[in-house]
Design a protein around this motif. Structure first.
Motif, PDB file in Angstrom:
ATOM      1  N   GLY A  87      72.762  75.340  20.658  1.00 23.77           N
ATOM      2  CA  GLY A  87      73.051  75.931  21.842  1.00 23.77           C
ATOM      3  C   GLY A  87      73.388  74.976  23.034  1.00 23.77           C
ATOM      4  N   LEU A  88      73.011  73.708  23.169  1.00 19.18           N
ATOM      5  CA  LEU A  88      73.596  72.819  24.064  1.00 19.18           C
ATOM      6  C   LEU A  88      74.604  72.482  23.787  1.00 19.18           C
ATOM      7  CD1 LEU A  88      70.433  70.269  24.546  1.00 19.18           C
ATOM      8  CD2 LEU A  88      71.958  71.277  26.305  1.00 19.18           C
ATOM      9  N   THR A  89      75.295  72.443  22.351  1.00 22.37           N
ATOM     10  CA  THR A  89      76.632  71.997  22.082  1.00 22.37           C
ATOM     11  C   THR A  89      77.703  72.926  22.369  1.00 22.37           C
ATOM     12  OG1 THR A  89      75.484  70.669  20.051  1.00 22.37           O
ATOM     13  CG2 THR A  89      77.801  71.158  20.299  1.00 22.37           C
ATOM     14  N   SER A  90      77.210  74.108  22.210  1.00 23.45           N
ATOM     15  CA  SER A  90      78.069  75.259  22.572  1.00 23.45           C
ATOM     16  C   SER A  90      78.201  75.339  24.170  1.00 23.45           C
ATOM     17  CB  SER A  90      77.461  76.957  21.985  1.00 23.45           C
ATOM     18  OG  SER A  90      78.241  77.906  22.870  1.00 23.45           O
ATOM     19  N   PHE A  93      80.669  72.601  25.003  1.00 25.38           N
ATOM     20  CA  PHE A  93      82.316  72.903  24.459  1.00 25.38           C
ATOM     21  C   PHE A  93      82.674  74.103  25.422  1.00 25.38           C
ATOM     22  CE2 PHE A  93      81.605  70.371  20.949  1.00 25.38           C
ATOM     23  CZ  PHE A  93      82.920  69.967  20.376  1.00 25.38           C
ATOM     24  N   ASN A  94      81.658  75.130  26.189  1.00 25.15           N
ATOM     25  CA  ASN A  94      82.268  76.052  26.968  1.00 25.15           C
ATOM     26  C   ASN A  94      82.119  75.570  28.372  1.00 25.15           C
ATOM     27  OD1 ASN A  94      82.839  78.063  24.704  1.00 25.15           O
ATOM     28  ND2 ASN A  94      80.754  78.487  24.335  1.00 25.15           N
ATOM     29  N   ALA A  95      81.691  74.522  28.604  1.00 24.06           N
ATOM     30  CA  ALA A  95      81.681  74.100  30.151  1.00 24.06           C
ATOM     31  C   ALA A  95      80.540  75.066  30.843  1.00 24.06           C
ATOM     32  CB  ALA A  95      83.093  74.068  30.679  1.00 24.06           C
ATOM     33  N   VAL A 124      70.541  64.509  22.214  1.00 19.66           N
ATOM     34  CA  VAL A 124      71.106  65.521  23.113  1.00 19.66           C
ATOM     35  C   VAL A 124      72.346  64.744  23.997  1.00 19.66           C
ATOM     36  CG1 VAL A 124      69.222  66.917  23.008  1.00 19.66           C
ATOM     37  CG2 VAL A 124      69.409  65.308  24.893  1.00 19.66           C
ATOM     38  N   ALA A 125      72.276  63.503  24.336  1.00 27.26           N
ATOM     39  CA  ALA A 125      73.084  62.852  25.179  1.00 27.26           C
ATOM     40  C   ALA A 125      74.499  62.913  24.541  1.00 27.26           C
ATOM     41  CB  ALA A 125      72.840  61.278  25.206  1.00 27.26           C
ATOM     42  N   PRO A 126      75.074  63.209  23.382  1.00 22.17           N
ATOM     43  CA  PRO A 126      76.283  63.380  23.255  1.00 22.17           C
ATOM     44  C   PRO A 126      76.982  64.737  23.411  1.00 22.17           C
ATOM     45  CG  PRO A 126      75.265  62.344  21.341  1.00 22.17           C
ATOM     46  CD  PRO A 126      73.911  62.950  22.245  1.00 22.17           C
ATOM     47  N   VAL A 127      75.884  65.633  23.649  1.00 23.64           N
ATOM     48  CA  VAL A 127      76.372  67.007  23.930  1.00 23.64           C
ATOM     49  C   VAL A 127      76.024  67.590  25.434  1.00 23.64           C
ATOM     50  CG1 VAL A 127      76.847  67.557  21.554  1.00 23.64           C
ATOM     51  CG2 VAL A 127      74.735  68.124  22.620  1.00 23.64           C
ATOM     52  N   THR A 128      75.618  66.639  26.469  1.00 25.34           N
ATOM     53  CA  THR A 128      75.234  66.953  27.559  1.00 25.34           C
ATOM     54  C   THR A 128      76.167  66.206  28.609  1.00 25.34           C
ATOM     55  OG1 THR A 128      73.375  65.420  27.550  1.00 25.34           O
ATOM     56  CG2 THR A 128      73.048  67.926  27.113  1.00 25.34           C
ATOM     57  N   LYS A 129      76.064  66.488  29.614  1.00 19.61           N
ATOM     58  CA  LYS A 129      76.598  65.838  30.995  1.00 19.61           C
ATOM     59  C   LYS A 129      75.775  64.657  31.392  1.00 19.61           C
ATOM     60  CE  LYS A 129      79.491  67.044  34.196  1.00 19.61           C
ATOM     61  NZ  LYS A 129      79.877  67.911  35.354  1.00 19.61           N
ATOM     62  N   GLN A 130      74.595  65.131  31.089  1.00 16.68           N
ATOM     63  CA  GLN A 130      73.501  64.143  31.657  1.00 16.68           C
ATOM     64  C   GLN A 130      72.126  64.319  30.745  1.00 16.68           C
ATOM     65  OE1 GLN A 130      71.626  64.600  35.427  1.00 16.68           O
ATOM     66  NE2 GLN A 130      72.054  62.500  35.831  1.00 16.68           N
ATOM     67  N   ALA A 131      71.455  63.352  30.502  1.00 11.26           N
ATOM     68  CA  ALA A 131      70.205  63.555  29.710  1.00 11.26           C
ATOM     69  C   ALA A 131      69.418  62.388  29.875  1.00 11.26           C
ATOM     70  CB  ALA A 131      70.410  63.305  27.954  1.00 11.26           C
ATOM     71  N   VAL A 132      68.082  62.803  30.588  1.00 14.56           N
ATOM     72  CA  VAL A 132      67.153  61.841  31.196  1.00 14.56           C
ATOM     73  C   VAL A 132      65.752  62.280  30.983  1.00 14.56           C
ATOM     74  CG1 VAL A 132      68.964  61.331  33.158  1.00 14.56           C
ATOM     75  CG2 VAL A 132      67.105  63.094  33.526  1.00 14.56           C
ATOM     76  N   THR A 133      64.926  61.133  30.930  1.00 17.11           N
ATOM     77  CA  THR A 133      63.413  61.427  30.817  1.00 17.11           C
ATOM     78  C   THR A 133      62.907  61.075  32.016  1.00 17.11           C
ATOM     79  OG1 THR A 133      63.446  60.778  28.662  1.00 17.11           O
ATOM     80  CG2 THR A 133      61.363  60.801  29.753  1.00 17.11           C
ATOM     81  N   ARG A 156      82.255  71.631  34.547  1.00 16.67           N
ATOM     82  CA  ARG A 156      81.021  71.996  34.404  1.00 16.67           C
ATOM     83  C   ARG A 156      80.480  71.808  32.744  1.00 16.67           C
ATOM     84  NH1 ARG A 156      84.489  74.755  36.840  1.00 16.67           N
ATOM     85  NH2 ARG A 156      84.152  75.351  39.208  1.00 16.67           N
ATOM     86  N   GLY A 157      79.053  71.751  32.613  1.00 16.14           N
ATOM     87  CA  GLY A 157      78.383  71.517  31.388  1.00 16.14           C
ATOM     88  C   GLY A 157      77.203  71.525  31.482  1.00 16.14           C
ATOM     89  N   PRO A 158      76.331  71.489  30.375  1.00 16.09           N
ATOM     90  CA  PRO A 158      74.941  71.467  30.304  1.00 16.09           C
ATOM     91  C   PRO A 158      74.176  70.114  30.586  1.00 16.09           C
ATOM     92  CG  PRO A 158      75.861  71.141  28.259  1.00 16.09           C
ATOM     93  CD  PRO A 158      76.983  71.306  28.944  1.00 16.09           C
ATOM     94  N   VAL A 159      72.805  70.126  31.274  1.00 18.11           N
ATOM     95  CA  VAL A 159      72.250  68.936  31.305  1.00 18.11           C
ATOM     96  C   VAL A 159      70.669  68.979  30.782  1.00 18.11           C
ATOM     97  CG1 VAL A 159      73.374  68.421  33.481  1.00 18.11           C
ATOM     98  CG2 VAL A 159      71.364  69.759  33.480  1.00 18.11           C
TER      99      VAL A 159
END
Length: 539
Positions: A87-90, A93-95, A124-133, A156-159
Motif C-alpha cells: 500500500g505504501l509503495t502504491s 507511485f501514485n503521489a 519503508v524508506a525507499p517507498v516513502t518521502k520520509q521515514a523516521v522513528t 506529493r507522496g507517503p510518509v
C-alpha cells in the motif's frame, strides 16, 4: 499561530493530524498502537478497522487521492508494517499524501527480542518521502506535523513514522501550528518557452494526468486548453477534467493524435510505459510537472516547466502572443473520435455467449451516476473499464496506477465510501484480483459501507495467459477455477450478490446492486478467449 497540547503520545500525534483535516483512521488492531486508538476514540475520529493491513493503507490512499487531504493508516509493529508495504509503495507511485503511523518494539529493551522487534525504516524508506522513528514523546507533534507537510508538498507522496512503545504510551507536550504547505514557484522563462511552443504548434495535443487533480488545477487546465485551443486527452485522476461534450475533450483518438501531433504537452503525469516513454516520433515534448524532481531523465523535453500546476496553467492561459489556428487539426481528431465511438458502441451492445467485457461496461454506463466513484482492481477486465467508461467528474476514477498492484479494490472502496457517503461507489474487479482482498467485504459490512462490486470472471489470469500463449504457444500458472461463485463469498460475509451468465440479465442485476443497502457483488461469467488488445511496451 500555535496551540499548546499535552497528553500521551497518541493524543499528541492525533492532534497534529487533526490540524491537517484528518477525520478517520484506517487500521487493524494491534497493542503497539493502543494510544492512537484511545486518542481517536476520545476525539471522535472515526476508526475503520479492516482484515488485512494492506486494505488499511489502500483506504488511506483513496482518501488522500479523492479528497486531496492526508489519509491516515495506523499499523502495529512488525508484520503490521510489512503487510502495509504494498500500500505504501502504491501511494508512492501514485503521489498520494498518505501518513502511516507504526508501532515499534520498546527502545529501552532493543536487541533483547521483544515481540515483533524489527527496524522498519530500511524497508519503508525507499517507498516513502520520509521515514523516521520518533524517540521522544516531546518530539511527536513536531515530527508528525513536519511529516504531513512533506507528504502534502509537491511532488506529493507517503510518509512513515513509528514510535517505540514507551514513547507512544508516554506523556509529552508540543505546539500544534497552523498548517502551511510550501508552493513551488515555476521559472517564468520555462513557462514562457512552453507557451511559445504550444502556441506556435500546428497540431498540438495535451495529455493531462492525476497531478492535475491532485494539484487542484482542473479549472486552470480548462482555461489553458481553451485559450490555446488545444485538444485534451486525460489519464488517471485527470479523467473528466473537461466535461463531456466539451469541444476540446477527446478520449478515443489518442493514437491518431499522438501519431500526427507536432507538439505533445504532457501535464501532471510521468513519461512512463503508459505514454510510450515519451517517444512521440518527430513531435516536440513539453513536460509540465509539479516539482523539479519529476522531470523526465530518460529524454530531454523541448520545455519542462516545474512548479505549482495552477500557476503554470494560469500563465499558459494568459499567453499574449499569437497562436496558430488549430481548427483543421481539431476537426480531424473529432472525425477519428466519432469513428472510434461508433465502433465502441457496437462492441458495448454486442450479444455474445459467453459475455464479453465490453457488454458489461455497456450496461454499466446506463446505471452509473455522473459523480460515481469507479475503482479498477484487475488486469484485462479493468483495462476494458479504462477503454469504455468515461468519468465526467474529475477525481472520480481510482485505479492501481503505474505500480499496477492488485488488491487495492476493497481498501479503495472503504476510503471512497467514507469520503462520499451519498455517491455511488463501484469496484471493477478481475477474478484474479478478487483473491487478494475480498475478505474485506466483511469490513464494509461491519462498518455499514455499501458498495457495488462487479467481477469479470473469466477463470484465468488474462493479462498473463494470452501473452504467454502468443510467446511460447502454451501457458502455465495462468488458470483459475472457472465459474467460482464470488457472490456466495460476499453473501457469507453479510453482503449480497448474484451470478450473471446471460448478457440480457446484466442490466437488471446492476440495478439491483445499486439499489442494495449492503455490499453487493455481481459475478459476471465472461469469455476467457476475449483478450484485451494491448499495444504498449510495458518495459
Amino acid at each position: 499561530m500555535t496551540e499548546k497540547i499535552d497528553g500521551h503520545g497518541g493524543e499528541l500525534a492525533l492532534a497534529a493530524l487533526r490540524a491537517h483535516g484528518v477525520t478517520e483512521m484506517f487500521t487493524l488492531s494491534g497493542g503497539h498502537v493502543f494510544p492512537l486508538y484511545d486518542a481517536a476514540h476520545k476525539a471522535g475520529v472515526r476508526i475503520v478497522d479492516v482484515r488485512h493491513e494492506q486494505s488499511a493503507v489502500f483506504a488511506a490512499e483513496a482518501v488522500a487521492k479523492l479528497r486531496r487531504t492526508p489519509g491516515l493508516a495506523v499499523l502495529t509493529a512488525g508484520p503490521g508494517v510489512t503487510n502495509g508495504i504494498s500500500g505504501l509503495t502504491s501511494a508512492f507511485f501514485n503521489a498520494a499524501p498518505v501518513v502511516v503511523l507504526g508501532g515499534r518494539a520498546p527502545a529501552f529493551r532493543w536487541g533483547s527480542g521483544s515481540l515483533q522487534e524489527m527496524d522498519h525504516l530500511p524497508l519503508v524508506a525507499p517507498v516513502t518521502k520520509q521515514a523516521v522513528t520518533v524517540f521522544d514523546s516531546d518530539e511527536i507533534v513536531a515530527a508528525v506535523q513536519g511529516a504531513v507537510t512533506t507528504a502534502l508538498t509537491a511532488h506529493r507522496g507517503p510518509v512513515f513514522l513509528d514510535f517505540p512503545l514507551e514513547v507512544i504510551f508516554g506523556a509529552g507536550e508540543g505546539e500544534v501550528a497552523t498548517p502551511s504547505v510550501p508552493v513551488i514557484e515555476p521559472d517564468p522563462e520555462d513557462v514562457a518557452k512552453a507557451a511559445a511552443l504550444i502556441a506556435g504548434a500546428a497540431r498540438p495535443v495535451i495529455i493531462a494526468g492525476s497531478d492535475v487533480y491532485a494539484g487542484d488545477a482542473i479549472e486552470p487546465l480548462r482555461a489553458a486548453a481553451e485559450a490555446l485551443r488545444v485538444p485534451v486527452f486525460t489519464n488517471g485522476m485527470g479523467r473528466g477534467a473537461l466535461p463531456g461534450g466539451h469541444p476540446l475533450a477527446f478520449a478515443k483518438a489518442r493514437r491518431v493524435a499522438l501519431g500526427g501531433a507536432d507538439v505533445v504537452v504532457v501535464i501532471g503525469t510521468p513519461l512512463d510505459f503508459r505514454l510510450g516513454f515519451g517517444d512521440f516520433g518527430d513531435a516536440s515534448v513539453v513536460h509540465i510537472v509539479d516539482a523539479p524532481g519529476q522531470r523526465a531523465t530518460h529524454l530531454t523535453p523541448a520545455a519542462s516547466p516545474a512548479g505549482d500546476l495552477r500557476l503554470i496553467l494560469t500563465a499558459l492561459a494568459e499567453h499574449t502572443g499569437a497562436r496558430e489556428d488549430h481548427g483543421d487539426w481539431i476537426d480531424s481528431l473529432r472525425q477519428a473520435e466519432d469513428k472510434a465511438r461508433a465502433k465502441d458502441a457496437e462492441a458495448m451492445a454486442a450479444d455474445s455467449d459467453p459475455i464479453r467485457p465490453a457488454r458489461v461496461y455497456g450496461e454499466l454506463r446506463k446505471v452509473l451516476a455522473e459523480d460515481a466513484v469507479t475503482i479498477g482492481d484487475g488486469g484485462d477486465f479493468v483495462s476494458y473499464a479504462g477503454k469504455y467508461l468515461e468519468p465526467t467528474t474529475p477525481g472520480s476514477w481510482l485505479d492501481p496506477g503505474p505500480y499496477g498492484c492488485l488488491g487495492t479494490g476493497m481498501g479503495y472502496a472503504l476510503g471512497a465510501r467514507v469520503s462520499y457517503p451519498d455517491r455511488q461507489v463501484c469496484v471493477l474487479m478481475g477474478d484474479g484480483a478478487a483473491g487478494f482482498s475480498l475478505m474485506d467485504v466483511e469490513s464494509l459490512v461491519r462498518h455499514k459501507l455499501p458498495v457495488v462490486i462487479v467481477v469479470g470472471n473469466n477463470g484465468i489470469w488474462g493479462l498473463e495467459k494470452h501473452p504467454m500463449q502468443a510467446m511460447y504457444g502454451y501457458d502455465v500458472a495462468a488458470d483459475l477455477q472457472p465459474g467460482l461463485r464470488y457472490d456466495d463469498v460476499v453473501r457469507a460475509l453479510g453482503g449480497a450478490g448474484e451470478t450473471v451468465t446471460s448478457a440480457d440479465d446484466l442490466g437488471p442485476a446492476l440495478t439491483r446492486a445499486f439499489d442494495a443497502s449492503v455490499p453487493y457483488l455481481v459475478n459476471v461469467i465472461t469469455d476467457p478467449a476475449d483478450a484485451y488488445p494491448r499495444s504498449s511496451n510495458l518495459a
